[in-house]
Scaffold this motif. Sequence first.
Motif, mmCIF file in Angstrom:
data_model
loop_
_atom_site.group_PDB
_atom_site.id
_atom_site.type_symbol
_atom_site.label_atom_id
_atom_site.label_comp_id
_atom_site.label_asym_id
_atom_site.label_seq_id
_atom_site.Cartn_x
_atom_site.Cartn_y
_atom_site.Cartn_z
ATOM 1 N N GLY A 270 68.864 7.855 50.649
ATOM 2 C CA GLY A 270 68.881 9.135 49.967
ATOM 3 C C GLY A 270 70.231 9.812 49.910
ATOM 4 N N VAL A 271 71.276 9.156 50.431
ATOM 5 C CA VAL A 271 72.616 9.748 50.398
ATOM 6 C C VAL A 271 73.135 9.723 48.962
ATOM 7 N N PRO A 272 73.736 10.810 48.459
ATOM 8 C CA PRO A 272 74.286 10.801 47.090
ATOM 9 C C PRO A 272 75.300 9.679 46.905
ATOM 10 N N SER A 273 75.266 9.076 45.739
ATOM 11 C CA SER A 273 76.110 7.909 45.496
ATOM 12 C C SER A 273 77.598 8.235 45.555
ATOM 13 N N ILE A 274 77.985 9.452 45.201
ATOM 14 C CA ILE A 274 79.405 9.804 45.230
ATOM 15 C C ILE A 274 79.953 9.747 46.654
ATOM 16 N N VAL A 275 79.087 10.000 47.645
ATOM 17 C CA VAL A 275 79.512 9.898 49.040
ATOM 18 C C VAL A 275 79.880 8.456 49.371
ATOM 19 N N PHE A 276 79.109 7.509 48.860
ATOM 20 C CA PHE A 276 79.458 6.103 49.044
ATOM 21 C C PHE A 276 80.793 5.793 48.386
ATOM 22 N N GLY A 277 81.050 6.408 47.230
ATOM 23 C CA GLY A 277 82.328 6.186 46.567
ATOM 24 C C GLY A 277 83.499 6.691 47.381
ATOM 25 N N VAL A 278 83.363 7.879 47.965
ATOM 26 C CA VAL A 278 84.426 8.421 48.812
ATOM 27 C C VAL A 278 84.627 7.549 50.046
ATOM 28 N N PHE A 279 83.522 7.101 50.653
ATOM 29 C CA PHE A 279 83.622 6.216 51.811
ATOM 30 C C PHE A 279 84.291 4.894 51.423
ATOM 31 N N GLY A 280 83.889 4.323 50.276
ATOM 32 C CA GLY A 280 84.495 3.069 49.840
ATOM 33 C C GLY A 280 85.975 3.207 49.584
ATOM 34 N N LEU A 281 86.381 4.340 48.989
ATOM 35 C CA LEU A 281 87.806 4.547 48.727
ATOM 36 C C LEU A 281 88.593 4.655 50.021
ATOM 37 N N GLY A 282 88.060 5.423 50.982
ATOM 38 C CA GLY A 282 88.802 5.625 52.223
ATOM 39 C C GLY A 282 88.771 4.429 53.157
ATOM 40 N N PHE A 283 87.591 3.817 53.314
ATOM 41 C CA PHE A 283 87.463 2.739 54.301
ATOM 42 C C PHE A 283 87.792 1.369 53.700
ATOM 43 N N PHE A 284 87.118 1.039 52.601
ATOM 44 C CA PHE A 284 87.317 -0.294 52.025
ATOM 45 C C PHE A 284 88.707 -0.432 51.390
ATOM 46 N N VAL A 285 89.042 0.510 50.496
ATOM 47 C CA VAL A 285 90.280 0.359 49.727
ATOM 48 C C VAL A 285 91.509 0.605 50.595
ATOM 49 N N TYR A 286 91.592 1.808 51.189
ATOM 50 C CA TYR A 286 92.823 2.167 51.898
ATOM 51 C C TYR A 286 92.938 1.498 53.261
ATOM 52 N N PHE A 287 91.845 1.457 54.023
ATOM 53 C CA PHE A 287 91.931 0.919 55.380
ATOM 54 C C PHE A 287 91.892 -0.616 55.374
ATOM 55 N N ILE A 288 90.787 -1.181 54.876
ATOM 56 C CA ILE A 288 90.668 -2.643 54.892
ATOM 57 C C ILE A 288 91.622 -3.276 53.884
ATOM 58 N N GLY A 289 91.641 -2.759 52.652
ATOM 59 C CA GLY A 289 92.529 -3.324 51.636
ATOM 60 C C GLY A 289 93.995 -3.208 52.012
ATOM 61 N N GLY A 290 94.374 -2.050 52.567
ATOM 62 C CA GLY A 290 95.757 -1.900 53.013
ATOM 63 C C GLY A 290 96.098 -2.867 54.133
ATOM 64 N N GLY A 291 95.153 -3.094 55.039
ATOM 65 C CA GLY A 291 95.377 -4.057 56.115
ATOM 66 C C GLY A 291 95.518 -5.479 55.593
ATOM 67 N N ILE A 292 94.703 -5.840 54.604
ATOM 68 C CA ILE A 292 94.813 -7.175 54.003
ATOM 69 C C ILE A 292 96.178 -7.356 53.348
ATOM 70 N N ASP A 293 96.659 -6.323 52.672
ATOM 71 C CA ASP A 293 97.978 -6.425 52.031
ATOM 72 C C ASP A 293 99.081 -6.625 53.066
ATOM 73 N N ARG A 294 99.011 -5.893 54.168
ATOM 74 C CA ARG A 294 100.060 -6.026 55.193
ATOM 75 C C ARG A 294 100.025 -7.388 55.870
ATOM 76 N N LEU A 295 98.825 -7.971 56.010
ATOM 77 C CA LEU A 295 98.705 -9.260 56.698
ATOM 78 C C LEU A 295 98.978 -10.453 55.787
ATOM 79 N N PHE A 296 98.451 -10.414 54.570
ATOM 80 C CA PHE A 296 98.471 -11.603 53.717
ATOM 81 C C PHE A 296 99.331 -11.460 52.470
#
Length: 554
Positions: free
Chosen positions: A353-379
């Motif tokens: 029941g969580v609004p979908s935009i909240v998932f978008g904000v979480f995906g941007l902060g965690f997936f894109v910036y945190f995980i994606g940024g880490g992948i860029d620095r490593l690989f």
Amino acid sequence: MKTWLKSGSPYIWLTGGAMTLCMVMVIGLLLLIGVRGFSHFWPAAIVETTYTLPGAEPVRLLGEISRSETLTAVQVREAGIEVPEGQQLVTRHLFKQGTRDHLGRDFVWYLDDFMSEWRYPKDALMLERREWGNFYGYPVELREGDQVVARGEALPRELAARVKRSNDLFEQIRRIERRDIGNINMRLERIRLAERRLELSDDVPPAQVAEQKEGFARERAELDAEYLVLQDQLDQLYLDMRRDTLVAEIMDGRQVEISLANIVRASQPNAMGLGSKLAYYGDRLWEFLAGYPREANTEGGIFPAIFGTVTMVFVMSIIVTPFGILAAIYLREYAKQGPLLRIIRVSVYNLAGVPSIVFGVFGLGFFVYFIGGGIDRLFYPEALPAPTFGTPGLFWVSLTLALLTLPVVIVATEEGLARIPRTVREGSLALGATKAETLWRIVVPQATPAMMTGLILAIARAAGEVAPLMLVGVVKLAPTLPIDGHFPFVHLERKIMHLGFHIFDVGFQSPNVEAARPLVYATALTLVIIIIALNMAAVAIRNHLREKYRSESD
């Protein structure tokens, strides 16, 4: 009466009536969207009339009637236009006069009371252009350079042949720019990244570094030479495409020149027969489904959006299915029943029941910036500061939607596992099978239809989401498709187009609202059809599995 009420028949009839009403509303909505959208591709008649306001000079109008509406005389007088005394209602027509590069406006409202009789001239010409929208006018002559090649009755046939030639040249140009020059640019970028990787490496001998750089220089020189050859070809193709010019008269009497390089399609709708109109309709409909957008998405096709939507759904399904099924199996079969497990289940239900935009904000902060940024620095350190995975893209869109639809898959799978009779498990264990063997060979196969039901619901929700996609990888115009012939063939880091976002962009961000209105309906119906097709494919697979395991159990 009491006996009838107690029998439950009224509730059956009420349920059936409600279901019928819902079906009628859904089918009616789809028909409305279909008529409003796909009727746009039918060649509309070109109307010519004279518009004469009191105390003003007559003005000739030429174009299509987009729509009509009736207003009160008071509303018209408030706009500063006088109407005849005693008249209560006024009809006005929205004229699509096009030719906005010369007339200034594409759509204009005109009052019916000040129009003369409508005429439908057979020689009226409609040009669909790559820029500036449609053109309406009368053909005067066709020129090749400074030489006149056609006038009068021979002009339409010669114009059609030369427009086809111009479009063929345009396709050659686009093929060279997107495929050949795109390949060269990709190879140059790989060379640049390889050089940068070599500079960052500390364990390569200097002699080897110099040798590799010489090889890179030779490859770059070869690619530059290939590019110069292609550029010469492009220059010649552009010159050939701009050779022909059409002189036409617009509705205010001026004669203007139009390069055939800017014309997509030329037609005279008032002179068309039924067969010609059907062929024209099919051509425009195919362009809409298989072409690329132009004119700020208000013209052209939606193929990149269709491709991006389907690709995203498949990648999302590949991600969410194993995670959702494994989570449900653990919760139902292995986890110890108790307060902690009940809290986890409540959390899963609340997550749905969580609004979908909240998932978008979480995906941007965690997936894109945190995980994606880490992948860029490593690989991908050689590509920094330009991000590879540390920017919104297809993978993060699919992962965010997988997280969004995960509760649906978990709940559906758990319900399917709970329906398997306990006697089946006990019979398998009694025959000597272990718990794991019973689970993977007996229980899970019989629960597969329920798993497919969860996937169907996940697809239906994910395909129509828009809010989170704008944050994690969906764009207005994507330069390339996420799947092509270049290794690794599926490019998860690329941004994509999506039908839902395309509807939002065309409907609410378009500078030409009236021109975009039919495309909103057509795109919406296309999205509904794709969702239905994906769901029907999943339903067919589910029914096949259900019959398979039912026959095996018998």
